[in-house]
Design an enzyme around this catalytic site. Sequence first.
Site, mmCIF file in Angstrom:
data_model
loop_
_atom_site.group_PDB
_atom_site.id
_atom_site.type_symbol
_atom_site.label_atom_id
_atom_site.label_comp_id
_atom_site.label_asym_id
_atom_site.label_seq_id
_atom_site.Cartn_x
_atom_site.Cartn_y
_atom_site.Cartn_z
ATOM 1 N N HIS A 1 37.733 40.224 43.260
ATOM 2 C CA HIS A 1 36.275 40.038 43.325
ATOM 3 C C HIS A 1 35.566 40.799 42.195
ATOM 4 O O HIS A 1 34.469 41.325 42.387
ATOM 5 C CB HIS A 1 35.727 40.472 44.687
ATOM 6 N N ASN B 1 34.227 35.278 52.798
ATOM 7 C CA ASN B 1 34.421 34.333 51.698
ATOM 8 C C ASN B 1 33.645 33.055 51.990
ATOM 9 O O ASN B 1 33.022 32.910 53.041
ATOM 10 C CB ASN B 1 35.912 34.000 51.528
#
Length: 485
Positions: A55, A128
Site C-alpha cells: 500500500h 480493500n
Amino acid sequence: MNEKVTLTTASGAPVSDNQNSRSAGVRGPLLLDDFHLVEKLAHFNREVIPERRVHAKGSGAHGTLTITADITQYTSARLFEAVGRQTPLFLRFSTVGGERGSADTERDPRGFAVKFYTEEGNWDIVGNNTPVFFIRDPLKFPDFIHTQKRDPWTNLKSPQMMWDFWSHSPEALHQITVLFSDRGIPDGYRFMHGFGSHTFSLINAEGIRSWVKFHFKSLQGIKNLVPAEAARLAGVDPDYAQRDLFSAIDRGDYPRWRMCIQVMSEAQASARAENPFDVTKTWSQKEFPLIEVGVLELNRNPKNYFAEVEQAAFAPSNLVPGIGLSPDRMLQGRVFAYADAHRYRIGTNHQQLPVNAPRCPYQNYQRDGAMRFDGNGGSAPNYEPNSYSDSPKQAAQYAEPASALSGSAARYDHRADGDYFSHAGALFRLMSIEQQALLIDNIVGAMKPVTREVQLRQLAYFIKADLAYGTGIAAGLGIDPCEVA
C-alpha cells in the site's frame, strides 16, 4: 501591510542568508561551521521515511460518517448511538503491490482504510475494495507479498512468481477472479466499493456479541477502466486516481459511500458448515442481507500530503468499546503486523502525530522513545498500579464478553476443508457474457509468460470452479483441457 516574517532555523534562530553557503574566501571551500547548511542538508537526507511494504502509493482525504439508521441492538459503540450523529474520519486509498512512484491504474486491489476519530478513541477499518483476500493464514503473507514485489534476481515484476505461488494456493482463486474481472482496475477511487473484508464483532449494551462484515457502497456508482485505457493513463498520467480524488473534493463534488453491515449471530456461526471467519469467502447477502448504517462523505483535502497521507497509520488493533475482533486468522495476524509496521516505519510514538492522534482525551503509561513531543507524561507516575487517585485506572465496565475457545494447540491445515472453488465459480456465473470474456482474456494475457507446469496446475483450479471458465482460459493459452490433471 503585513509585517515581514523572518526565516529561522528549526531551533528558532534567525537566518541572515538563505542563498549562499559560508566559504573560506570567494573561491574557497565551504566551512563546516555553517550550521544552517548542515541542518538543511541533514534534514533533507531524512525527509523520506521508509515507504510502506504494501500500500505504498496512496491518496487520502478527510470527511465524516453520518449515522442514518439505528444499530444499537448490535453495538454499544457511541458513534452509532443516535441517528444523525457525525464522526470525523480520514480515509486513505492505495494500490497494494506498487512502489510510491507506480501508476494508479495498475491491475491491483485497492486499499480502503478508514480512521474514525470517535469520542471513545480511534477506530480503524483497514480494508480493500474487494470483499475477500488471496490467503487465509498470516503465516503465508510474507511469501505472498514477495511474489507481488520484484524478483530478487532480475529486480523486475514476475508473472512466474505470482502464478507459481497462486498455483500452490488454491484458496486464492476467488480473489484472482475478482482481480482479473472488469473491477480489477477501478476508474479512480471514487467509483469503487470498500470492504472491511474480515469478519469483526459488534457487542451491545447487554454484552451480546454478533459477528459482522462492513461494506461501503459507492454512491457515485461503479466505473472501471479497460486494460488499454489503463495502460495509456499509466503513461500519460500515472497519478490519475490521486488527481481525480483531489480535484473532485476541491470543486465541491464530495464522494460518498453508503455504509452497511452484514450480521451473523454466534449461534448461526457455530451451526454453519462453512467457516464464517474465512477471508477467502463471502457471506450470502440473501441469507445475511445488508443493513444500512450511515453515509461516509469525503469533503476536505489534506493541507500537506506527507503529514496527513504518508504519515497516516492504520491498524485493526485500534478498536473502541462495542466493536471487536474475530477468530479470522488473517485479521489476528494483522492486529500485530500493522501496528508493528508503523513502529518501524514512523516510530514508536507514531500515534501522537496529528493525523493519528485521538480527538478525545487520552492517558496511559507509555513514556519516552524517539520523537516524543506531547510532554511525555510530565511529572505523573509512569507505572501502574499506583497510589495516586488522579492517575488513569482500568475500567472493568469496558471488558468484552468472554469468547469460548476449544481444541488442542497445534498447526492445523487451513486448506483441510477443500472448498476453494465454489465461490469463484458462483462469481463467474454471476457475470455477463461480456464480463466473462474480459475476465478470461485478462487471465490469458497474464498467464502467457508463465511456464507450462504452472499453467496446467492453475488451469485445474479454474476448471473445478466452472468448466466454461477453465476451458476458456485453456483455449486462450492453446492448451487442450484433457492435458489438465
